[in-house]
Design a protein around this motif. Structure first.
Motif, PDB file in Angstrom:
ATOM      1  N   LEU A 763       0.828  -1.203   0.000  1.00 33.27           N
ATOM      2  CA  LEU A 763       0.000   0.000   0.000  1.00 33.27           C
ATOM      3  C   LEU A 763       0.864   1.255   0.000  1.00 33.27           C
ATOM      4  O   LEU A 763       0.563   2.235  -0.713  1.00 33.27           O
ATOM      5  CB  LEU A 763      -0.925  -0.011   1.217  1.00 33.27           C
ATOM      6  CG  LEU A 763      -1.895   1.165   1.299  1.00 33.27           C
ATOM      7  CD1 LEU A 763      -2.882   1.124   0.122  1.00 33.27           C
ATOM      8  CD2 LEU A 763      -2.660   1.158   2.618  1.00 33.27           C
ATOM      9  N   SER A 764       1.969   1.231   0.770  1.00 31.99           N
ATOM     10  CA  SER A 764       2.876   2.389   0.795  1.00 31.99           C
ATOM     11  C   SER A 764       3.537   2.575  -0.564  1.00 31.99           C
ATOM     12  O   SER A 764       3.663   3.713  -1.058  1.00 31.99           O
ATOM     13  CB  SER A 764       3.940   2.180   1.881  1.00 31.99           C
ATOM     14  OG  SER A 764       3.353   2.019   3.149  1.00 31.99           O
ATOM     15  N   LEU A 765       3.954   1.449  -1.146  1.00 32.86           N
ATOM     16  CA  LEU A 765       4.574   1.546  -2.467  1.00 32.86           C
ATOM     17  C   LEU A 765       3.562   2.014  -3.511  1.00 32.86           C
ATOM     18  O   LEU A 765       3.870   2.870  -4.376  1.00 32.86           O
ATOM     19  CB  LEU A 765       5.160   0.176  -2.847  1.00 32.86           C
ATOM     20  CG  LEU A 765       5.908   0.106  -4.174  1.00 32.86           C
ATOM     21  CD1 LEU A 765       7.074   1.092  -4.196  1.00 32.86           C
ATOM     22  CD2 LEU A 765       6.412  -1.317  -4.428  1.00 32.86           C
ATOM     23  N   GLY A 766       2.363   1.475  -3.469  1.00 35.82           N
ATOM     24  CA  GLY A 766       1.324   1.931  -4.397  1.00 35.82           C
ATOM     25  C   GLY A 766       0.977   3.393  -4.165  1.00 35.82           C
ATOM     26  O   GLY A 766       0.689   4.131  -5.125  1.00 35.82           O
ATOM     27  N   TRP A 767       0.980   3.795  -2.883  1.00 41.16           N
ATOM     28  CA  TRP A 767       0.758   5.221  -2.557  1.00 41.16           C
ATOM     29  C   TRP A 767       1.788   6.082  -3.272  1.00 41.16           C
ATOM     30  O   TRP A 767       1.452   7.101  -3.900  1.00 41.16           O
ATOM     31  CB  TRP A 767       0.850   5.355  -1.030  1.00 41.16           C
ATOM     32  CG  TRP A 767       0.853   6.749  -0.484  1.00 41.16           C
ATOM     33  CD1 TRP A 767       1.893   7.633  -0.500  1.00 41.16           C
ATOM     34  CD2 TRP A 767      -0.218   7.423   0.160  1.00 41.16           C
ATOM     35  NE1 TRP A 767       1.552   8.802   0.101  1.00 41.16           N
ATOM     36  CE2 TRP A 767       0.239   8.713   0.519  1.00 41.16           C
ATOM     37  CE3 TRP A 767      -1.531   7.077   0.474  1.00 41.16           C
ATOM     38  CZ2 TRP A 767      -0.557   9.629   1.178  1.00 41.16           C
ATOM     39  CZ3 TRP A 767      -2.313   7.998   1.130  1.00 41.16           C
ATOM     40  CH2 TRP A 767      -1.839   9.253   1.478  1.00 41.16           C
ATOM     41  N   CYS A 768       3.032   5.674  -3.204  1.00 36.84           N
ATOM     42  CA  CYS A 768       4.097   6.448  -3.851  1.00 36.84           C
ATOM     43  C   CYS A 768       3.915   6.459  -5.380  1.00 36.84           C
ATOM     44  O   CYS A 768       4.117   7.500  -6.027  1.00 36.84           O
ATOM     45  CB  CYS A 768       5.463   5.866  -3.491  1.00 36.84           C
ATOM     46  SG  CYS A 768       5.891   5.993  -1.732  1.00 36.84           S
TER      47      CYS A 768
END
Length: 817
Positions: A763-768
């Motif tokens: 989710l953090s990577l997709g957020w970025c």
């Protein structure tokens, strides 16, 4: 004599004991203390980091993506039906519609991002898409620059926040993977410890049964001391006053004898002196009387009344005490104190007598106790403990397998840590480029400068923006591919495993009949009821005992196993033959009572007041007053001879008075003390006779009642123990809280630490990745305001005059216009 004292004692023991037994049976003298059951030592988790810092966001997102309930029926059909038909595939796709939409968006991102990046690069090479190195000067150019600057800054901060979350979740994921083998091994070890603790607890119950049986056997072996002590305690409060009263009567008899001896001794000394004193006083009185009747005695008749009173005030005639002495001698010969002491000795010999009378009965009871011990030991052998022993072997094999795979898992953890660090650094590179662009751009930009004359610092800021844009186009689609893979794995793990596990829906799925081939928990435990795993898990979460959790009462009747009534009946029967044949008898024989009554009567008839009165009368005699009267009368005489005679007679009276004071009075005082002491002692005899004259009658069945009470006491220990066994087995043995804790700990390891950290990572990577799109747009826009332009432009403002500049510097398009 000793045999008679036994009869006397038992004649008083049993009625008193019966009264004691009816009024209040003494409590059992032996109290058994039970040790607490051993509980397994649980190894606590070593995963102290928090992997759920992004759980609310992840759960909210996944809840929106997959709002459908747990597809229990669909999973059952998928697992049971190996062949997938079109309808089943359709249901699966329909259930996963939310994930499919997200996958489609991810694929679109993966396809479009490099394509757009390629098109963007080509356009810039052709001088489009911001590739032309001139900037149109408008009135709102500074407002646009500030807006782009602020938007880029906010987006970069959001990317940095996602990058930090990426780094933390990656670290947690790799840490969880690294510690998972140890954690799983400890979880399995806790389960094995729990399974092994159940036989140990059962063995502890068996050991307690052996201790209890041996303790009761020891009590029965010590029946004489224990039962005799109970009898002594029950009789002590009633026999001690009788024994003490009898002893006190003997002491009174001895004291009376001593007092009589002292009285006779004093009288022997007093009587000769009193008789001599009486004779001397009579002679002096006669002489005085003769002198007073002489014709030449002047006024002598006046003293005649005093002369008539001249005598001792008491005859000192004491009554004979032969009757009392004879009664005392007979009472002494009765040896009352000796009988009391013999009674006490026989009282102390009660334990020995009980031992002798119950030896055979105790042996029979010990044989029954051995049978009872065997019966209780067989109770725990019927419990289904083999299932627990068989369950430990697979757990050991699993631990061995985990140990074998530990190096691979450790290596995977290192790879996961390295990959996460690299990905975080690559995203951080974009963030750094943006921040450097923002910093250098604003530091080197002078809004009044010509776009073609911007500083190198400002130009570097714009270049950093474009470098970040280019790097974003290069890696974003690869990162999105990784996000898509982790999203499919982690999202479905949460939706299909973790969430139903927490809601117990997954356990209910396992309970589905036929889902797991040849698995039937009720059949494995030989239970008559349908036992479900979800119910077992719920009971174990409440730390209920194994007896309740697995419904062992359906296959094992514990109450009938612990029924020992037949053995207790045999033990009672073995003691019913114990009898003591004692005839009806009284505690004091008629001869002794007659002697004591004669002694009491003689002591009561002694005229103590008469003796005391005589002593007081003699003590009140005073001859000195008459002597003084004679001296006064002598001084009035004319006849010298009469005068001398009166003085001489006065002197004789004073000598007699002196003799009374020095010889008679000490003996009288001693006699007075002796008489008072003797009177005080003899006055107690009547009361003591009433206390000691008690009649006791015994019948044979009293001993049987007491022995039964003693056996009740011992069997009460058994009944208490059996209640403890029943309560322990049904309420304490095998509390399965550790098993539920192992399941919960496994759920925490898999879901809370591994799946949650993995979901937080993608989710953090997709957020970025999602914020890289506006970052690219605003970075490209903002770079134009900081890079050094090749061509000039003019403000379209009629109120603002520009200095003329050569047309050679203008772009061809401007020259045409």
């Amino acid at each position: 004599m000793r045999s008679r004292m036994k009869e006397v004692f038992w004649s008083c023991v049993w009625p008193l004991f019966l009264w004691t037994f009816v009024s209040g049976q003494p409590s059992c003298p032996i109290e058994m203390t039970r040790t607490e059951l051993q509980t397994p030592n649980e190894m606590p988790t070593k995963l102290t980091f928090d992997s759920a810092f992004m759980s609310p966001i992840v759960h909210s997102f996944l809840g929106s993506v997959q709002p459908n309930p747990f597809p229990k029926d669909l999973l059952v059909r998928v697992i049971k039906d190996k062949d997938f038909n079109t309808e089943m595939v359709k249901e699966v796709l329909q259930y996963q519609i939310g994930f499919l939409v997200c996958v489609a968006i991810g694929i679109l991102y993966i396809v479009l991002m490099p394509l757009i990046g390629l098109i963007f690069a080509c356009c810039r090479c052709c001088g489009n898409c911001g590739g032309r190195m001139h900037q149109q000067q408008t009135t709102n150019i500074h407002c646009k620059r500030r807006s782009f600057y602020l938007s880029t800054f906010l987006i970069t901060v959001l990317i940095l926040a996602g990058n930090i979350c990426m780094f933390l979740s990656s670290a947690n994921t790799s840490e969880t993977m690294l510690r998972s083998p140890t954690e799983l091994t400890e979880i399995l070890e806790n389960v094995k410890g729990y399974l092994n603790s159940i036989p140990q607890q059962i063995q502890q119950v068996m050991d307690e049964s052996n201790v209890t049986v041996d303790k009761v056997k020891n009590n029965l072996v010590e029946t004489g001391p224990l039962l005799g002590k109970l009898i002594q305690n029950g009789l002590k409060g009633h026999l001690d006053p009788a024994f003490n009263s009898t002893t006190e009567i003997g002491q009174v008899i001895n004291s009376t004898s001593d007092g009589l001896l002292q009285l006779n001794k004093t009288l022997e000394l007093l009587k000769p002196k009193a008789d001599a004193l009486q004779a001397n006083l009579s002679a002096v009185r006669q002489k005085i009387n003769n002198t007073l009747h002489m014709s030449d005695c002047v006024n002598c008749t006046s003293i005649q009344p005093e002369l008539d009173k001249l005598s001792l005030d008491g005859s000192l005639k004491f009554p004979d005490q032969k009757d009392l002495s004879s009664a005392v001698d007979k009472a002494i010969n009765a040896d009352v104190i000796g009988q009391a002491n013999k009674g006490r000795d026989f009282f102390d010999s009660i334990p020995e007598k009980v031992t002798n009378e119950t030896r055979l009965n105790v042996q029979n009871a010990l044989l029954e106790l051995e049978k009872l011990k065997t019966r209780i030991s067989g109770v725990t052998k019927d419990l289904p403990l083999d299932v627990l022993k068989n369950a430990s072997a697979p757990l050991t094999d699993m631990q061995k397998s985990i140990e074998d795979f530990s190096p691979y898992i450790e290596k995977s953890s290192q790879i996961s840590r390295s990959v996460g660090l690299i990905l975080s650094c690559l995203i951080l590179l974009v963030v750094i480029c943006n921040f450097l662009g923002l910093l250098l751009g604003i530091a080197g930009l002078n809004p009044k400068d010509d776009p073609t004359k911007r500083s190198g610092t400002s130009n570097c800021g714009g270049i950093f923006f474009m470098a970040g844009v280019g790097f974003s186009f290069l890696v974003s689609w690869i990162f999105m591919l990784l996000v898509l893979i982790l999203f499919i794995v982690g999202g479905n793990s949460y939706a299909l495993v973790c969430r139903p596990w927490q809601n117990k829906e997954l356990i209910q799925l396992i309970d589905t009949p036929g889902l797991i081939p040849d698995f039937n928990l009720s059949k494995a435990l030989n239970l008559n009821t349908n036992l479900k795993i979800v119910n077992v898990y719920s009971d174990c979460q409440k730390n209920k005992p194994m007896w309740i959790t697995f419904h062992l009462n359906d296959i094992f009747d514990l109450n009938s196993k612990l029924d020992v009534s037949e053995y207790t009946h045999e033990i009672y029967q073995s003691f019913e033959g114990a009898q003591i044949n004692i005839a009806n008898i009284t505690i004091l024989s008629p001869e002794v009572k007659t002697q004591l009554k004669n002694f009491s009567s003689s002591a009561s008839s002694m005229n103590v007041s008469n003796i005391t009165q005589q002593i007081n009368d003699v003590s009140g005699t005073n001859l000195s007053l008459v002597a003084e009267s004679l001296d006064i009368l002598a001084d009035k005489q004319i006849n010298q001879n009469i005068k001398e005679q009166l003085h001489g007679e006065a002197k004789d009276l004073r000598d007699i008075q002196t003799e009374i004071t020095s010889d008679i009075m000490p003996l009288l005082l001693e006699l007075n003390t002796t008489v008072k002491n003797l009177s005080a002692v003899t006055s107690q005899i009547t009361v003591m006779m009433k206390k000691s004259t008690v009649h006791f009658i015994i019948t044979v069945h009293f001993f049987l009642q007491e022995s039964r009470a003693f056996i009740d006491c011992q069997l009460e220990i058994f009944l208490t123990f059996l209640h403890w066994v029943n309560q322990t087995i049904t309420e304490k043995v095998g509390r399965c809280g550790p098993a539920a804790a192992a399941v919960d700990r496994s759920e925490e390891l898999l879901c809370k630490h591994l799946v949650e950290s993995l979901n937080a990572f993608w989710l953090s990577l997709g957020w970025c990745m999602m914020f890289l799109i506006p970052s690219i747009i605003f970075s490209v826009k903002l770079a134009k305001y900081y890079r050094k332009m090749k061509y000039l432009d003019v403000y379209e403002n009629n109120n603002f005059m520009m200095n003329p500049f050569p047309k050679a510097h203008l772009k061809p398009e401007l020259l045409e216009n």
